[in-house]
Design an enzyme around this catalytic site. Sequence first.
Site, PDB file in Angstrom:
ATOM      1  N   CYS A  77       5.052 -29.647  10.453  1.00 15.16           N
ATOM      2  CA  CYS A  77       3.819 -30.414  10.372  1.00 15.16           C
ATOM      3  C   CYS A  77       2.939 -30.076  11.580  1.00 15.16           C
ATOM      4  O   CYS A  77       3.394 -30.101  12.719  1.00 15.16           O
ATOM      5  CB  CYS A  77       4.182 -31.893  10.338  1.00 15.16           C
ATOM      6  N   GLU A  78       1.684 -29.742  11.302  1.00 12.43           N
ATOM      7  CA  GLU A  78       0.811 -29.294  12.392  1.00 12.43           C
ATOM      8  C   GLU A  78       0.318 -30.450  13.255  1.00 12.43           C
ATOM      9  O   GLU A  78      -0.238 -30.232  14.324  1.00 12.43           O
ATOM     10  CB  GLU A  78      -0.371 -28.486  11.842  1.00 12.43           C
ATOM     11  N   HIS A  79       0.519 -31.681  12.808  1.00  7.97           N
ATOM     12  CA  HIS A  79       0.080 -32.814  13.621  1.00  7.97           C
ATOM     13  C   HIS A  79       1.109 -33.194  14.682  1.00  7.97           C
ATOM     14  O   HIS A  79       0.758 -33.702  15.735  1.00  7.97           O
ATOM     15  CB  HIS A  79      -0.189 -34.043  12.734  1.00  7.97           C
ATOM     16  N   HIS A  80       2.394 -32.993  14.389  1.00  7.19           N
ATOM     17  CA  HIS A  80       3.442 -33.447  15.306  1.00  7.19           C
ATOM     18  C   HIS A  80       4.453 -32.367  15.674  1.00  7.19           C
ATOM     19  O   HIS A  80       5.356 -32.605  16.464  1.00  7.19           O
ATOM     20  CB  HIS A  80       4.215 -34.623  14.685  1.00  7.19           C
ATOM     21  N   GLN A 119       1.036 -30.585   4.306  1.00 10.07           N
ATOM     22  CA  GLN A 119       1.512 -30.346   2.941  1.00 10.07           C
ATOM     23  C   GLN A 119       0.363 -30.011   1.974  1.00 10.07           C
ATOM     24  O   GLN A 119       0.491 -29.140   1.116  1.00 10.07           O
ATOM     25  CB  GLN A 119       2.287 -31.581   2.458  1.00 10.07           C
ATOM     26  N   HIS A 147       8.935 -35.868   5.372  1.00  9.69           N
ATOM     27  CA  HIS A 147       8.319 -35.540   6.658  1.00  9.69           C
ATOM     28  C   HIS A 147       9.057 -36.254   7.772  1.00  9.69           C
ATOM     29  O   HIS A 147       9.076 -37.493   7.802  1.00  9.69           O
ATOM     30  CB  HIS A 147       6.852 -35.975   6.661  1.00  9.69           C
ATOM     31  N   CYS A 149       8.127 -36.594  10.677  1.00  8.71           N
ATOM     32  CA  CYS A 149       7.188 -37.382  11.496  1.00  8.71           C
ATOM     33  C   CYS A 149       6.945 -38.763  10.888  1.00  8.71           C
ATOM     34  O   CYS A 149       6.433 -39.655  11.565  1.00  8.71           O
ATOM     35  CB  CYS A 149       5.876 -36.640  11.717  1.00  8.71           C
TER      36      CYS A 149
HETATM   37 ZN   LIG Z   1       3.282 -35.086  11.094  1.00  8.08          ZN
END
Ligand SMILES: [Zn+2]
Length: 188
Positions: A77-80, A119, A147, A149
Amino acid sequence: MNPEQIAQIEAAVTQILTAVGEDPQRAGLIETPQRVARMYQEIFSGLTTDFDDFKLFDAGSAGEMVVVKDIHFYSMCEHHLLPFFGKVHIAYIPSENKVLGLSKLPRLVEYCAKRPSVQENLTRQIAELIAEHVPVSGVAVSIEAKHLCMEMRGVRSPDSKTKTFFYLGAFKEDQEWKRDFLAAINHD
Ligand SMILES: [Zn+2]
């Protein structure tokens, strides 16, 4: 990745360990920056390689849906920068009696997944790459994933699964094709 990129990752991991209050020199962590750098090289290989393996072969299936379901994938995941993983289902409708070798779709999924992503974008990217390289009148891609995260932090929702869909061509315009795709991926 080149040696400079590897060295940059190692230095960054050492910095993060220090910043969170760890001692990067203690025995258990001493080789961690190198390990993480090698791992990133592998799980982000989609950023530094090209995928051009769209070998097509003749099959008399123009106009009929080809479905490959349950392609397992792992991505980050590119956010976390935490893993998300699950299954990809792909359908396409060949428009010129040309189909992809069956092993190409799992490889394409792997290539797309091996980079920081979300995703929704992964779903779209897989569909667009197929539409770009294969003569098709439609492509449908669905991903169901868990996920980390969402499981180990934040809302802590361990049983939730995220489903995404992306449709091109006939699957987007024609409800019947869409229904056929959903029936195919929901059927064992
Ligand atoms: Zn994430």
